[in-house]
Structure formats: C-alpha cells, structure tokens
Design an enzyme around this catalytic site. Structure first.
Site, PDB file in Angstrom:
ATOM      1  N   LYS A   1       2.430  -5.346   4.090  1.00 32.74           N
ATOM      2  CA  LYS A   1       1.792  -6.093   5.173  1.00 32.74           C
ATOM      3  C   LYS A   1       1.664  -7.556   4.757  1.00 32.74           C
ATOM      4  O   LYS A   1       1.336  -7.833   3.599  1.00 32.74           O
ATOM      5  CB  LYS A   1       0.380  -5.537   5.437  1.00 32.74           C
ATOM      6  CG  LYS A   1       0.385  -4.078   5.876  1.00 32.74           C
ATOM      7  CD  LYS A   1      -1.006  -3.481   5.956  1.00 32.74           C
ATOM      8  CE  LYS A   1      -0.916  -2.012   6.366  1.00 32.74           C
ATOM      9  NZ  LYS A   1      -2.188  -1.299   6.255  1.00 32.74           N
TER      10      LYS A   1
ATOM     11  N   ASP B   1       0.524  10.521   3.845  1.00 30.35           N
ATOM     12  CA  ASP B   1       1.151  11.484   4.740  1.00 30.35           C
ATOM     13  C   ASP B   1       0.095  12.447   5.263  1.00 30.35           C
ATOM     14  O   ASP B   1      -0.085  13.537   4.753  1.00 30.35           O
ATOM     15  CB  ASP B   1       2.248  12.238   3.983  1.00 30.35           C
ATOM     16  CG  ASP B   1       3.218  12.889   4.932  1.00 30.35           C
ATOM     17  OD1 ASP B   1       3.139  12.607   6.141  1.00 30.35           O
ATOM     18  OD2 ASP B   1       4.050  13.678   4.470  1.00 30.35           O
TER      19      ASP B   1
ATOM     20  N   LYS C   1      10.381   3.991   3.598  1.00 27.19           N
ATOM     21  CA  LYS C   1      10.229   5.432   3.342  1.00 27.19           C
ATOM     22  C   LYS C   1      10.958   5.870   2.086  1.00 27.19           C
ATOM     23  O   LYS C   1      11.966   5.297   1.700  1.00 27.19           O
ATOM     24  CB  LYS C   1      10.762   6.214   4.535  1.00 27.19           C
ATOM     25  CG  LYS C   1       9.774   6.294   5.672  1.00 27.19           C
ATOM     26  CD  LYS C   1       9.919   7.632   6.355  1.00 27.19           C
ATOM     27  CE  LYS C   1       8.964   7.765   7.517  1.00 27.19           C
ATOM     28  NZ  LYS C   1       9.046   9.097   8.112  1.00 27.19           N
TER      29      LYS C   1
ATOM     30  N   GLU D   1       0.841  -1.203   0.000  1.00 24.61           N
ATOM     31  CA  GLU D   1       0.000   0.000   0.000  1.00 24.61           C
ATOM     32  C   GLU D   1       0.868   1.242   0.000  1.00 24.61           C
ATOM     33  O   GLU D   1       2.065   1.165   0.219  1.00 24.61           O
ATOM     34  CB  GLU D   1      -0.854   0.042   1.286  1.00 24.61           C
ATOM     35  CG  GLU D   1      -1.840  -1.071   1.400  1.00 24.61           C
ATOM     36  CD  GLU D   1      -2.465  -1.131   2.784  1.00 24.61           C
ATOM     37  OE1 GLU D   1      -2.240  -0.216   3.600  1.00 24.61           O
ATOM     38  OE2 GLU D   1      -3.163  -2.115   3.043  1.00 24.61           O
TER      39      GLU D   1
ATOM     40  N   CYS E   1      16.742  48.002 -12.817  1.00 21.29           N
ATOM     41  CA  CYS E   1      16.872  46.617 -13.273  1.00 21.29           C
ATOM     42  C   CYS E   1      18.336  46.182 -13.211  1.00 21.29           C
ATOM     43  O   CYS E   1      19.208  46.863 -13.752  1.00 21.29           O
ATOM     44  CB  CYS E   1      16.336  46.502 -14.704  1.00 21.29           C
ATOM     45  SG  CYS E   1      16.686  44.915 -15.465  1.00 21.29           S
TER      46      CYS E   1
ATOM     47  N   CYS F   1      15.769  45.411 -22.674  1.00 24.90           N
ATOM     48  CA  CYS F   1      16.447  44.704 -21.581  1.00 24.90           C
ATOM     49  C   CYS F   1      16.897  43.321 -22.051  1.00 24.90           C
ATOM     50  O   CYS F   1      16.078  42.495 -22.445  1.00 24.90           O
ATOM     51  CB  CYS F   1      15.494  44.571 -20.393  1.00 24.90           C
ATOM     52  SG  CYS F   1      16.172  43.589 -19.041  1.00 24.90           S
TER      53      CYS F   1
ATOM     54  N   CYS G   1      10.693  45.523 -14.581  1.00 26.59           N
ATOM     55  CA  CYS G   1      11.650  46.355 -15.289  1.00 26.59           C
ATOM     56  C   CYS G   1      10.886  47.025 -16.421  1.00 26.59           C
ATOM     57  O   CYS G   1      10.103  46.383 -17.127  1.00 26.59           O
ATOM     58  CB  CYS G   1      12.760  45.476 -15.866  1.00 26.59           C
ATOM     59  SG  CYS G   1      13.692  46.216 -17.206  1.00 26.59           S
TER      60      CYS G   1
ATOM     61  N   CYS H   1      19.557  45.656 -17.124  1.00 26.63           N
ATOM     62  CA  CYS H   1      19.698  46.707 -18.132  1.00 26.63           C
ATOM     63  C   CYS H   1      19.721  48.109 -17.535  1.00 26.63           C
ATOM     64  O   CYS H   1      19.918  49.087 -18.255  1.00 26.63           O
ATOM     65  CB  CYS H   1      18.590  46.598 -19.182  1.00 26.63           C
ATOM     66  SG  CYS H   1      16.977  47.128 -18.575  1.00 26.63           S
TER      67      CYS H   1
ATOM     68  N   TYR I   1      -8.439   7.865   3.242  1.00 30.62           N
ATOM     69  CA  TYR I   1      -8.229   6.522   2.705  1.00 30.62           C
ATOM     70  C   TYR I   1      -8.217   5.523   3.853  1.00 30.62           C
ATOM     71  O   TYR I   1      -7.518   5.741   4.852  1.00 30.62           O
ATOM     72  CB  TYR I   1      -6.893   6.406   1.971  1.00 30.62           C
ATOM     73  CG  TYR I   1      -6.950   6.822   0.523  1.00 30.62           C
ATOM     74  CD1 TYR I   1      -7.968   6.374  -0.310  1.00 30.62           C
ATOM     75  CD2 TYR I   1      -5.980   7.663  -0.009  1.00 30.62           C
ATOM     76  CE1 TYR I   1      -8.019   6.748  -1.643  1.00 30.62           C
ATOM     77  CE2 TYR I   1      -6.020   8.040  -1.344  1.00 30.62           C
ATOM     78  CZ  TYR I   1      -7.046   7.581  -2.152  1.00 30.62           C
ATOM     79  OH  TYR I   1      -7.091   7.937  -3.463  1.00 30.62           O
TER      80      TYR I   1
ATOM     81  N   LYS J   1       2.058   4.745   1.798  1.00 28.28           N
ATOM     82  CA  LYS J   1       2.103   5.312   3.145  1.00 28.28           C
ATOM     83  C   LYS J   1       1.657   6.769   3.013  1.00 28.28           C
ATOM     84  O   LYS J   1       2.416   7.641   2.563  1.00 28.28           O
ATOM     85  CB  LYS J   1       3.501   5.220   3.748  1.00 28.28           C
ATOM     86  CG  LYS J   1       3.505   5.668   5.212  1.00 28.28           C
ATOM     87  CD  LYS J   1       4.790   5.283   5.908  1.00 28.28           C
ATOM     88  CE  LYS J   1       4.724   5.462   7.414  1.00 28.28           C
ATOM     89  NZ  LYS J   1       4.286   6.762   7.863  1.00 28.28           N
TER      90      LYS J   1
END
Ligand code: IVH
Length: 684
Positions: A298, A125, A322, A121, A420, A444, A438, A423, A231, A123
């Site tokens: 499992k 979080d 993990k 399955e 800027c 530029c 800018c 430029c 879930y 894991k």
C-alpha cells in the site's frame, strides 16, 4: 463482424459456473473447487470480455465484488464501501515493478524524484470484517458481502477474544470503523479438527473455511466454540479522530487502541523493497502460524492515496501479490497401501502430479480406513489436495459430481489387502485402533526397512547417506536384517551395491563409524519403540540415566517418568520383554555403540540448566541439530520461538524475525563463538 457463437456460449457457461461457485463460496461457505480453479475460470471470462467488450452483461460476475448476503442475518449498509484490491499473480518480481511504475506515472513523478514509500503487509486468508466503534464501544460487526451491503455478525464477532469490546483510549473517537481479517490459525484448526474427529463430528475443510463458516453461524453459541483470531489492516468511517498521515502509523495507532496487528509488516522504499518483502515472506510462508495467500503493498502516505483514488472499485494505491496456491484439483489414479515401521498399513492416494504449495505432489496420505470412509474417496475420483506448511499433502475433499460412471466401488483396505502386500502375513485391525496392521513384525521386509531408516535418521543415530535406495538393497539382498548388522558391513559388500563407488562406500562406513558415539536419548529414540518419540526418549534418558535401568524397569517404574502414561509404559515394557530386541541391543553395544551415562534421575547439573535458547540463521560450523545437542547436553533447553522466557538467542547468517524480536525484548544475543565459549566454560 458478428461474434462467433462458440465464444458467446463459452462466456455464458463461464458466467453460470462462476456464479454457482461464488454462491457456494460466499453464501454457503461450502466451496466445491479450490480457489486456484475458480481464479482460472474468472480470468478466462475476464479475458473473453476484454477481447469482446460486447459480451459484458450487467450481471456478469466480473462486474461485482462479492456474493449475496444470507437471509438469516440482518443486512448492514457500509457507510464507506468495502473495496477489493487488484491482484498480481506473476511469480517474478515484475508485478512489484509494474505497480510502482503505474503509481509514479499517475503521480506524474520524474525519474529523479525520490522512491515511493510503501507499507507492506501479509494478505491474510480469512474473512474481511468491518468493526464499528461508537464512543469507544463495539456496536456492530459486519461482513463485506458485496462491498456495499454486508451481514450483521456482531454476536459472533463478540466471541473472538482478540477483538476489543472497548477501545483503549482516554478520549475515544466518536466513530471508528476498523477493518481486518478474521482467520483461524493452523494450530487451532488442527486442534479443532482433532477434537471433531474424536467426537465423531465433521472436521473443517481448511482454516479459511473454518473462519468464514464460523463467523456466519446463525447460532453464536456454536461460533463461540470455534477458535478464531483477527488482524486489523485498515479503516472505514471515522469521525472525531485525527487520522495519522501514514498507513503504517494508522496500524501503530490501532495496535495501541487494542487491536491485533501483525508484526510481519514493513515500510519500504521503491520496488526493490517490495520484492525484498515479497521474497522474505515467501521463504517464511510455511513457518507462519496461519495461512496467507500473498502479500499486500500500500502507498504509505495518505495524501498520495487520496490523489491516486480508485478505479472500478479497486484503489489505485494498493495491490496484492499472490503466492502459488496451497490447494489444487487433481485425480486419484490409484489407492495403494504402505507398510510402516510399526506395521500399520497406511493408504496412500497416487495422484496425477499437480503443482501445489510450491512442490509437485503425486502422493497424498489418506491416514486410515476411517478417513477413507469420511471422505468417501474412490479410485478415479477428482479431489482437492492441500499442502500447506511442512504438512504432508492431504486429500481435503472429493468432487462427487465428477466421479466416473459407472461409479467405482468404495475402497476397503481389508478387502483389497487381506494379507500384507509386502510379506504376505495376515493383517488385522485391533479393537479401538484406527490402524490396520501387518502381523509379520520384523519378519516383514517393509517393517525392517522402515525400522532401519528410522534408526539411521537425522534425529536418531544420524547416519548420513543411508537412504531409502540403499536400505532397500541391503534388506532385499539379505545383507542387513537388524540395525546391528550395519556395524558389521565391510567395504567390499557396500562397494558392490548398485550406485555405490569406492568413495561413497567408504563415506557410508565412516558415517556408520561416527554414529557409534551417540547419546542415550538418541539411542532410545533410534530403537523405534512404538509410542516413544524424540521427546519421550529424552525424558527416559534423563530419568533412568543408563540403558540397563531402563531395560529392567517394569510398567509401574515407567509411569513414574514425567509424561509417560500407561500406554507408553506398556509399549516400552513389551519392547524389552521381547528377547529378540534385547539381543539387538546387546549386539549394538558389542559393536561399540556407546554414550555417556549418568546417575539415574539425577537432575540436569549442566551449567546451562534452566536456561532457554533459541537458534536462528545458519551458524558457520555447527548444524542446528549439533548446536541443539550441545546445549541440551549442558542442561539447557532449546525453544522454537522467541518470548520473554528466552534467555539467549544464538544467531547465524541470514537470521530473520527472531533476531528482531530478541532485540525488541532486550534478550542477550550470541554468535556461534559466544555459544562455544559458554559451553566450554560450562557457565551461562
Ligand atoms: S486492504 C481498499 N489489507 O483481501 C483495500 N486486504 O481484495 C482494502 N485482505 O477480502 C483491503 N489481507 O479481506 C487489505 N493486509 C490486507 C489484507 C487484505 C487480506 C483481504 C481482504 C479482502 C481482500 C481484498
């Protein structure tokens, strides 16, 4: 021999730190450090205690499962304790083999005995929850707490739409406790934060905190505003129900009774099967719609689970494997700005390189001044960076108590960059806009370079090999000013550039030549009109059919296009009102850039009109983009995921879960040859 005091002191420091962070994480839902850092502290203490067992104190954080319940919620005593699972963090496959070997040893199996069957399955979080149903009705939901006693969060859990309030069963079990994870999907998290930012509220730190914090809101009205999902992955107390003999069958039964069960699961045989599942999920981790931090294996047979039993509050029959963390700690070495295609000055945190989300990250976007202010991030700060999915690395929060003394000043873009940096033009923040820009426009060089890179990018003109380094040289040496100049390049000029040999130069020229045959949508997108992304460009191409009618359209005509609002219409009109832009377009056409035009507004007549395709796996000849272009040119649509609305799934090598899903739904499956035949016949 007496223990060196330095070691005893270190253990005490670790215990204090771990207890403090445990409290922040479990009780306040407001962690200060990433999980990876917490795990390191925890493992250091565990190692010290293994080496010096006399260091173990009854209140050591290694001797308990979770944190203390908050006082605001009623306490619930779990009738069956909620245990944790042992975790393996090694990146190689040895974790899976060690686990299997341990199980076989415990069960006293011989070498020739058949392989063990495992249920694999994800894991998830989020936050573990126990749901208690009596006579089929949800009567109580509780958090895990310390494993023995949790908190009653029934009111909040009832607001989660995917959790059934009543079981679907003719004769429901007398008592059924279902265990699983409450989580927040990435899309829900992003949407929620966008709304929070727009309304001036505080955004959530990450999806896990979003889930945990929402469930433990004292006000269920607030919890109800938070988009949570669930879930199921296991059982607690059960009475009056014949429990299936395999874990996989329990999940099937739960699904039937109305619980969300992830379809990302498999029953496999032996350790090779575990590794395969681990690697498959690892590859697809970024494209899952929610965060996971690993996979869980499992033992599938419940009678074997019973024989294996528990050791120190962890079942012997389960293990979590993990993945590398998606959040890490690092320091901000400097804050700099980058000038983008539209002139926006984007602040970027230069980070001490750190391995997170599977790559080494040394930069993270800070978005804009508002975000800098919200985080209050300063040079020298210690920060949490997050990289999950394909999302660009972000600074999540600042550890203010680790800020250097004396404190560095707050970071103000306008103060640091009054002009800027590329430029020297003035920079300005327009009212109602988050970005500071800018004012140099295509004068530029930074904007010119970005415009060229965008023009050449894969989804625009698709000029292979025209990357950052080349564009830098072409612009800096004054060889290329506008995209039209690309089509005037000769072999001598290109071969003279750094890192360019005759061969690579001629490859580049060939790619430029090839790009001349394009589509109207790609060309419009390539122009880099502000607010015109790929899908708007497609809409415009479809609506106007040709470039001239688009260039002549006024704002009133432009808002006629589906999904084009006044802001986008204004950007387009302004772009073509600029004589310089028209000139570049004319030069491009004169250089031979062309596309098939169609009658304006003509409804797509392609033989694939109204048909939805999904692509999966690697096709033998076409790239994904080429296949997509071909399908769309014939009037079809290409979607990202398989659903009942999908008409065809085109599969290539190493097709994944999309193929399985298509088979489940009975959708027609094509290979590349089948697709080509369909395109050639012009009929679906
Ligand atoms: S089974 C006795 N399955 O991981 C085994 N746990 O340390 C009980 N978790 O906080 C857990 N996904 O919430 C199991 N597919 C999964 C899981 C899962 C996430 C979490 C669980 C708990 C921790 C267990």
């Amino acid at each position: 021999m007496t223990l060196p005091t330095a070691i005893a002191e270190r253990a005490q420091v670790l215990r204090d730190q771990i207890n403090y962070h445990n409290y922040r994480y479990y009780v306040l839902d407001n962690p200060e450090i990433p999980d990876a850092e917490f795990d390191r502290l925890f493992r250091e203490l565990q190692a010290l205690e293994v080496a010096h067992p006399e260091l173990v104190t009854p209140d050591s954080p290694t001797q308990r499962v979770g944190g203390r319940p908050l006082e605001g919620f009623a306490q619930v005593r779990h009738r069956v304790p909620m245990l944790s699972i042992r975790t393996e963090t090694d990146i190689e496959s040895s974790g899976a083999y060690n686990f299997d070997a341990r199980i076989r040893r415990e069960l006293k199996l011989k070498e020739h005995d058949p392989p063990i069957e495992y249920a694999c399955e994800l894991k998830f979080d989020g936050l573990a929850i126990n749901l208690r149903y009596e006579q089929g009705l949800l009567v109580q939901a509780a958090t895990r707490g310390d494993g023995e006693t949790g908190e009653d969060v029934t009111q909040n859990v009832r607001t989660i739409h995917s959790i059934p309030l009543r079981l679907t069963a003719d004769v429901p079990p007398e008592v059924l406790e279902v265990r699983g994870e409450v989580y927040m999907s990435r899309a829900d998290f992003e949407r929620f934060n966008e709304k929070q930012r727009a309304s001036g509220g505080t955004p959530l730190v990450n999806p896990r905190n979003g889930a945990a914090g929402s469930i433990r809101q004292l006000d269920p009205a607030i919890a109800a505003q938070r988009p949570l999902s669930f879930y199921a992955y296991g059982l607690g107390e059960v009475a009056g129900w014949e429990i299936p003999k395999h874990h996989g069958e329990i999940l099937d039964a739960l699904l039937k009774m109305g619980f969300p069960v992830s379809h990302e699961r498999a029953v496999v045989h032996g350790p090779q099967g575990l590794v395969q599942f681990h690697d498959d999920i690892g590859r697809r981790r970024d494209s899952l719609p929610f965060d996971i931090d690993g996979v869980v294996y499992k033992v599938n047979r419940l009678d074997l689970q019973e024989r294996l039993g528990f050791v120190s509050r962890e079942p012997r029959w389960a293990v979590a494997h993990k993945f590398p963390p998606q959040e890490e700690l690092t320091t901000v070495e400097a804050i700099e700005v980058q000038v983008g295609r539209t002139g926006a000055l984007t602040p970027v945190a230069r980070l001490k390189p750190v391995f997170v989300g599977g790559v080494t990250v040394s930069n993270a976007t800070l978005h804009n001044q508002d975000e800098i202010d919200r985080l209050d991030v300063r040079e020298g700060d210690t920060v949490i960076v997050r990289r999950a999915g394909d999302v660009i690395p972000e600074v999540v929060s600042v550890l203010k108590d680790r800020r250097p003394r004396p404190e560095p000043a707050r970071f103000e873009i306008l103060e640091r960059y009054p002009v800027c940096p590329v430029c020297g033009s003035n920079v300005a923040r327009q009212e109602g806009e988050a970005a500071i820009r800018c004012t140099g426009g295509l004068y530029c060089p930074a904007q010119r370079k970005q415009a060229l890179l965008h023009f050449a990018s894969r989804r625009a003109m698709d000029i292979e090999g025209l990357g950052e380094k080349l564009v830098d040289q072409l612009v800096d040496q004054g060889i290329v000013h506008t995209p039209a100049d690309l089509y005037k390049l000769g072999i001598a000029k290109v071969a003279n550039l750094e890192r360019m040999a005759e061969k690579s130069a001629s490859n580049l020229l060939a790619a430029i030549e090839k790009s001349k045959h394009t589509t109207l949508a790609r060309f419009i997108f390539a122009l880099g009109i502000r607010n015109v992304g790929e899908s708007t460009a497609k809409d415009l191409a479809k609506h106007f059919g040709g470039l001239d009618s688009l260039m002549d359209a006024d704002e009133a005509a432009l808002v006629e296009v589906p999904d084009v609002g006044p802001v986008v219409a204004q950007s387009i009109a302004q772009f073509f009102a600029e004589p310089h832009n028209r000139e570049v377009v004319e030069q491009l056409r004169a250089a031979g850039v062309s596309w098939p035009e169609s009658a304006p507004g003509r409804k797509q007549q392609g033989g694939l009109a109204g048909k939805t395709f999904v692509l999966t796996g690697t096709l033998p000849h076409l790239t994904r983009d080429e296949a997509k272009d071909k399908i769309e040119a014939a009037g079809g649509k290409v979607a990202g995921s398989v659903s009942k609305k999908t008409d065809y799934v085109v599969v290539g090598a190493e097709a994944g879960s999309k193929l399985t899903k298509a088979q489940e739904l009975g959708i027609t499956i094509l290979d590349e040859a089948g697709l080509m035949a369909m395109l050639a016949s012009g009929e679906a």
